[in-house]
Design an enzyme around this catalytic site. Structure first.
Site, short mmCIF file in Angstrom:
data_model
loop_
_atom_site.label_atom_id
_atom_site.label_comp_id
_atom_site.label_asym_id
_atom_site.label_seq_id
_atom_site.Cartn_x
_atom_site.Cartn_y
_atom_site.Cartn_z
N ASP A 189 -2.87 0.77 8.05
CA ASP A 189 -1.67 1.58 7.78
C ASP A 189 -0.54 1.23 8.75
OD1 ASP A 189 -3.07 2.91 5.77
OD2 ASP A 189 -3.81 4.43 7.16
N ASN A 197 0.86 -1.19 0.00
CA ASN A 197 0.00 0.00 0.00
C ASN A 197 0.89 1.24 0.00
OD1 ASN A 197 -2.43 1.53 0.22
ND2 ASN A 197 -2.06 1.78 2.41
N HIS A 241 0.76 5.20 1.47
CA HIS A 241 0.00 6.02 2.41
C HIS A 241 0.66 7.40 2.49
CE1 HIS A 241 -2.57 7.03 5.73
NE2 HIS A 241 -1.51 7.51 6.36
N SER A 290 4.68 6.99 2.44
CA SER A 290 5.30 5.71 2.80
C SER A 290 4.71 4.59 1.95
CB SER A 290 4.99 5.36 4.26
OG SER A 290 5.32 6.42 5.14
#
Ligand code: GRF
Length: 216
Positions: A149, A111, A113, A140
Site C-alpha cells: 500500500d 490498486n 485501498h 486512494s
C-alpha cells in the site's frame, strides 16, 4: 474482442463491486477499454459470477496449489501476461504480491485501498480512522510497487465520518466513491495521461503530490 480497445485484466478475491464498476464503465463507453480476464484467488467469490454474467473469461488460481509465494506469483504473472494487458487492476485482491509479480507490471499495475494513504496501510482501515477520531475516512488509487500500500498515490476521495458511523456504514459510503475514482484513474493511465516515474506519479507531465489528486 475489439482490437482497438485497451485491455484490462482485473484481479479480485471477493464481492467484486469495483469489478462491476469497471464492467459498467466499459459497457457505457465511459472507459474505452475491454476487460479481457478476471482472475480470482478465492473459489466461489461473487465477483466471478459478475464476470461470467458479463461474458468475461475467468480464472481461479489458489496459492495452496503452489510451493511458495514466489512460484504462485510467477504463475499468476504468466497468466496475466498471456492476456497482453495494458493495465492490471487489483480490485479487492487480498493477497500481498512479491516483486516477482510487481516488477513485471510496474507502471501499469493499480490498486485501490480504502484509506487516505499514507494513513492506514493494511487492514481494518475504517475502524482505525474511527478509533483515531479522524474527521474523514476515504479511499486512494495508487500505483503498486513492492511496498505494501506504499506506491505513489494517484487519486483520493474523502468521506466525512459521522458520530453514528461504524466501520460497516463507512465502508458502504466509501465504496460508492471507489466505484467513481478507480475507473477514472484507470482512464488516465490508458489514455497516456498518467505515468509512473522513479520519483512519483505524473499526470499530464506534472508530478502529483504525495497524496495524489483529491476528487471534489
Ligand atoms: C474495497 O474496499 C477495496 O478498497 C479494497 O477491497 C474492497 C473490495 O471490494 N481493496 P469489492 O470486492 O470491489 O466489492
Amino acid at each position: 474482442m475489439q482490437a482497438d480497445k485497451k485491455r484490462l485484466v482485473i484481479l479480485i478475491s471477493g464481492s467484486g463491486s469495483n469489478l462491476q464498476a469497471f464492467i459498467d464503465h466499459c459497457a457505457s463507453g465511459q472507459l474505452q477499454a475491454q476487460i479481457v480476464a478476471v482472475i480470482c484467488n478465492k473459489p466461489g467469490a461473487y465477483g466471478l459470477e459478475r464476470a461470467a454474467q458479463a461474458g468475461i473469461n475467468t480464472h481461479v488460481i489458489e496459492h495452496g496449489d503452489y510451493a511458495n509465494r514466489e512460484s504462485f506469483d510467477a504463475a499468476l504473472a504468466d497468466l496475466v501476461d498471456s492476456y497482453q494487458a495494458d493495465a492490471v487492476i487489483l480490485a479487492g485482491f487480498m493477497r500481498i504480491l512479491t516483486p516477482v509479480f510487481v516488477d513485471r507490471f510496474l507502471g501499469r499495475l493499480l490498486n485501490i485501498h480504502p484509506s487516505l494513504l499514507p494513513k492506514y496501510p493494511g487492514l481494518n482501515t475504517h475502524q482505525r480512522a474511527i478509533d483515531a477520531q479522524d474527521s474523514h475516512a476515504g479511499v486512494s488509487v495508487h500505483f503498486v510497487t513492492a511496498e505494501l500500500d506504499g506506491g505513489p498515490v494517484i487519486l483520493q476521495a474523502e468521506q466525512a465520518i459521522e458520530a453514528q458511523d461504524t466501520a460497516e456504514s463507512l465502508a458502504k459510503k466509501v465504496l460508492h466513491k471507489e466505484h467513481i475514482i478507480y475507473p477514472m484513474a484507470t482512464n488516465w493511465l490508458l489514455t497516456g495521461r498518467l505515468a509512473l516515474h522513479e520519483d512519483g506519479a505524473y499526470l499530464d507531465g506534472k508530478i502529483l503530490p504525495k497524496t495524489g489528486i483529491l476528487l471534489d
